[in-house]
Design a protein around this motif. Structure first.
Motif, PDB file in Angstrom:
ATOM      1  N   HIS A  91       2.406 -10.214  -2.212  1.00 20.48           N
ATOM      2  CA  HIS A  91       2.113 -10.649  -3.452  1.00 20.48           C
ATOM      3  C   HIS A  91       1.299 -12.095  -3.428  1.00 20.48           C
ATOM      4  N   GLU A  92       0.123 -11.761  -3.066  1.00 20.21           N
ATOM      5  CA  GLU A  92      -0.621 -12.864  -2.565  1.00 20.21           C
ATOM      6  C   GLU A  92      -1.204 -13.947  -3.598  1.00 20.21           C
ATOM      7  N   PRO A 119      -2.811 -16.295   4.796  1.00 15.74           N
ATOM      8  CA  PRO A 119      -2.190 -14.928   5.134  1.00 15.74           C
ATOM      9  C   PRO A 119      -2.001 -14.850   6.627  1.00 15.74           C
ATOM     10  N   LEU A 120      -0.975 -14.073   6.880  1.00 18.30           N
ATOM     11  CA  LEU A 120      -0.668 -13.669   8.421  1.00 18.30           C
ATOM     12  C   LEU A 120      -1.375 -12.262   8.415  1.00 18.30           C
ATOM     13  N   HIS A 144       7.760 -10.710  -2.177  1.00 18.76           N
ATOM     14  CA  HIS A 144       8.557  -9.604  -2.834  1.00 18.76           C
ATOM     15  C   HIS A 144       9.882 -10.158  -3.488  1.00 18.76           C
ATOM     16  N   GLN A 145      10.043 -10.071  -5.006  1.00 20.13           N
ATOM     17  CA  GLN A 145      11.167 -10.454  -5.806  1.00 20.13           C
ATOM     18  C   GLN A 145      12.229  -9.249  -5.702  1.00 20.13           C
ATOM     19  N   LEU A 193      -1.838  -5.637   1.899  1.00 17.62           N
ATOM     20  CA  LEU A 193      -2.158  -5.717   0.537  1.00 17.62           C
ATOM     21  C   LEU A 193      -1.753  -4.256  -0.089  1.00 17.62           C
ATOM     22  N   ALA A 194      -1.455  -3.297   0.630  1.00 22.98           N
ATOM     23  CA  ALA A 194      -1.515  -1.895   0.154  1.00 22.98           C
ATOM     24  C   ALA A 194       0.009  -1.619   0.080  1.00 22.98           C
ATOM     25  N   PRO A 195       0.643  -1.046  -1.038  1.00 18.24           N
ATOM     26  CA  PRO A 195       2.201  -0.852  -1.187  1.00 18.24           C
ATOM     27  C   PRO A 195       2.625   0.084  -0.086  1.00 18.24           C
TER      28      PRO A 195
END
Length: 344
Positions: free
Chosen positions: A240-241, A257-258, A152-153, A178-180
């Motif tokens: 943000h994969e 991915p963790l 995340h930037q 993956l879900a916001p």
């Protein structure tokens, strides 16, 4: 007179010898693989988003790392060296250089447990610059990096060419779902006061020049993403994969991915080649197992020796005849006194 030696005392003596030998911790010389790594942990605000479940309760991404990293250390072989860095704003800062993990396990895990978002020196998050900063440090010091981030930037950056790698080994570990999910908001004293709203964060890229707003356009640089006519979602966060995979590919790094249930140690050891060193393979465990097995056999032999001796054939036949006589004695079958009647 020569006394016959039975097997049980021999088994007990061998078990005692195995236990005594194991107490000296013997080993065999061999060759093993060890790793030299720098763990770099993103401590920016989005890492406080709660999209993991730990012990049945929601947990932040940073909480998940504080739990997962000691497990990684436990599975790395002794002789491996691990250091710790934190990422905030646009660079990675080394807390301590790699140390041998078996001798330094306690202080390293205590440092991991003390990681906190309050250690950040700025609120911005330029992940790519922090990643290249960590790679520069690793190249100079001769170790690989494992970079833990959600990607995340803040503020968001426009797409720009990615730099190439220099061969420094590294692995990016994507942290988060993956879900916001909303990003927690804190006051100046560190108390959580709710979640960030769209107006609280920059929604447009700081390095992107917006087009001239056409008549009737509802585009607003405060809340809209570049090129979008819909409100941005920078007040929400997810891993943000796709971006992290692209950065890993450009820099010659790996990506993992963790996710819940991920075997992090296997991912790390499969990715890094490590270095070969002479090691001593311990034999104490095998000797302890042999000791238990020998004691078990001696115990079983003790009870096996208590079984009655076998009946000689002549005595066995005599017992069978006596049993038959007892069964067919006169009056046994209810025919009254006298001998058994013959039916014909």
């Amino acid at each position: 007179m020569i006394r016959r030696v039975t097997a049980r005392p021999v088994l007990l003596a061998c078990a005692a010898a195995a236990a005594l030998t194991a107490s000296f911790r013997p080993g065999l010389p061999g060759e093993g693989r060890v790793f030299d790594l720098m763990l770099v942990v993103d401590i920016t605000g989005s890492m406080m988003a709660r999209d993991y479940i730990v012990d049945g309760a929601p947990a932040s991404r940073l909480d998940m790392l504080r739990r997962a990293l000691p497990g990684l250390l436990q599975q790395l072989p002794c002789g491996s060296q691990v250091g710790l860095s934190i990422f905030s704003e646009r660079r990675s800062f080394v807390l301590f250089d790699p140390v041998e993990i078996c001798a330094g396990y306690d202080p390293v895990t205590r440092a991991i447990g003390a990681l906190d978002w309050r250690m950040a020196w700025e609120g911005d998050s330029y992940v790519l610059r922090g990643l290249t900063s960590a790679l520069d440090t690793a190249r100079d010091r001769g170790h690989g990096i494992v970079f833990f981030t959600d990607g995340h930037q803040a503020p968001p950056l426009a797409d720009r060419p990615l730099p190439g790698g220099d061969g420094t080994p590294g692995l990016i570990v994507g942290v988060g779902g993956l879900a916001p999910v909303p990003i927690p908001k804190f006051d100046d004293l560190g108390n959580e006061t709710g979640f960030h709203q769209p107006d609280d964060v920059a929604q447009a890229s700081s390095g992107w020049t917006p087009p001239t707003a056409a008549a009737g356009s509802d585009w607003d640089p405060r809340v809209d993403s570049p090129g979008s006519t819909r409100p941005g979602e920078e007040h929400l966060t997810r891993v943000h994969e796709a971006t992290l995979r692209a950065q890993a590919g450009a820099l010659g790094l790996g990506y993992a991915p963790l996710a819940p249930g991920t075997d992090l140690a296997t991912r790390v050891m499969d990715h890094f080649p490590g270095r070969r060193v002479p090691v001593t393979r311990p034999l104490a465990d095998w000797l302890g197992l042999a000791c238990l097995l020998l004691f078990g056999l001696a115990h079983a032999w003790r009870f096996a020796g208590r079984r009655p001796p076998p009946i000689p054939p002549n005595q066995r036949n005599e017992r069978i005849l006596n049993a038959r006589h007892a069964l067919f004695r006169p009056g046994r079958l209810g025919h009254g006194p006298g001998t058994l009647r013959r039916h014909g």
